[in-house]
Design an enzyme around this catalytic site. Structure first.
Site, PDB file in Angstrom:
ATOM      1  N   GLY A 109      -6.903  -6.195 -10.975  1.00 48.62           N
ATOM      2  CA  GLY A 109      -7.427  -5.157 -10.095  1.00 48.62           C
ATOM      3  C   GLY A 109      -8.442  -4.291 -10.804  1.00 48.62           C
ATOM      4  CB  CYS A 152      -0.939  -0.002   1.207  1.00 53.15           C
ATOM      5  SG  CYS A 152      -2.005   1.455   1.210  1.00 53.15           S
ATOM      6  CG  ASP A 210      -1.245  -1.278 -16.093  1.00 52.03           C
ATOM      7  OD1 ASP A 210      -2.042  -0.770 -15.274  1.00 52.03           O
ATOM      8  OD2 ASP A 210      -0.207  -0.715 -16.479  1.00 52.03           O
TER       9      ASP A 210
END
Ligand SMILES: Cc1cc2nc3c(=O)[nH]c(=O)nc-3n(C[C@H](O)[C@H](O)[C@H](O)COP(=O)(O)O)c2cc1C
Length: 329
Positions: A232, A105, A211
């Site tokens: 994602g 993160c 991606d």
């Protein structure tokens, strides 16, 4: 390409990979999903909102619960609570499929506490966390995994991946960007190959991430030695992507019909309303539905109507009345 069945995972996304969305992705073929990140500190302090993030509901694919924190003992305690289910508000339709540790993160609030991707700056601490969590997972018979980036501002992922494997990681997900890159520019799948090479003499599979939005973009990771890929942001508007990834016979440009999109939006909101009640469910579904209809003619007008919907009935009638033609692009 690997000669074993490939897993396609839904990557963890705070604010998005909740039960309703995980269920949708599972229905299209996601082999497993990772929860939103869960604060180890908050969980050990009996925080009710945090317990809600760890809920696993019926009909979901296997769910790996992801934790973040910086103290090995607290992380181990959080893993123990999650796996034993011994915390207030625990609700599992099926037990967690594993524990994943967040070391990726990039958000300031997190890294300024030494959590998330800041752990890549302190490999000794990261290794202590990894082995403490692995020890707990082992006792409960589930795998311990970790997800991180290429590095803080330069690529250290091959060495870091080896270190985590030595410390007990049983699976590693690599988001192919540095912390400094946040979410742009483009991810670099060639870095996944370098990490996969570094792990080659271990039995630890690498999950490529960054991606992936088509069979072609997934194939680059798999050709570089990744055993799995995790999707994602592309899944937010295109959960059907899992179907295309799982079924090579489907054309990569196949897209759902308008009826399928409408039915997805309606089942999504119904699901959220069932879990969170009508007022909150409708409110929280508005922005999420916008992802499913993005790029379609008339989506701005529908979004506007959905933003004014307060009840499930208003929401459903706005969706029912929507009759755009699909934009060809
Ligand atoms: C809104 C948002 C929330 C995210 N939350 C998490 C998280 O809780 N834990 C985590 O490990 N990664 C998180 N990520 C990173 C994603 O899992 C993934 O690594 C990243 O988006 C790159 O993959 P993509 O290009 O397929 O989106 C988040 C990303 C986004 C966009």
């Amino acid at each position: 390409m690997p000669n074993h069945p490939i897993s396609f995972a839904l990557a963890p996304m705070a604010g998005f990979t909740d039960a309703a969305f995980r269920r949708i992705c599972g229905s299209f073929g996601a082999d497993y999903a990772v929860s939103e990140m869960i604060s180890a500190v908050a969980l050990t302090r009996d925080d009710a909102k945090t317990a809600e993030l760890a809920k696993i509901t019926p009909g979901e694919p296997p769910v790996v619960l992801q934790i973040f924190g910086r103290e090995p003992e607290v992380m181990a305690r959080a893993a123990e609570l999650l796996l034993s289910g011994d915390y207030r508000g625990c609700s599992y339709a099926t037990p967690p499929a594993g524990i994943d540790i967040n070391m990726g993160c990039p958000v300031k609030k997190i890294v300024s506490n030494g959590e998330g991707s800041a752990l890549m700056l302190d490999a000794d601490r990261a290794a202590r966390i990894m082995s403490a969590v692995r020890e707990v997972c082992e006792r409960h018979g589930v795998p311990a995994s970790v997800k991180f980036r290429l590095g803080w501002d330069a690529e250290i992922s091959p060495e870091f991946a080896r270190r985590m494997a030595e410390a007990g990681a049983q699976k590693i997900t690599l988001h192919c960007r540095t912390r400094a890159q946040m979410y742009a520019p483009s991810a670099d799948p060639s870095a996944a190959k370098r990490a996969a090479d570094a792990l080659r003499d271990t039995s630890v599979p690498l999950v490529g991430n960054g991606d992936i939005s088509s069979r072609e973009t997934a194939a680059v990771y798999l050709a570089g030695g990744c055993a799995e890929v995790a999707v994602g942001r592309a899944a937010l508007g295109d959960p059907w992507l899992f179907q295309r990834l799982k079924h090579p016979e489907m054309p990569d440009d196949a897209r759902p019909s308008l009826e399928e999109i409408k039915s997805l939006v309606l089942s999504f909101v119904a699901d959220v309303v069932r879990e969170k009640g009508e007022e909150r469910g409708v409110r929280e579904s508005r922005s999420r539905a916008a992802y499913f209809i993005k790029g379609l003619r008339g989506s701005a007008a529908l979004r506007d109507r959905l933003n004014h919907a307060v009840t499930m009935e208003q929401f459903a009638s706005a969706v029912d009345a929507w009759e755009p033609e699909r934009i060809q692009n």
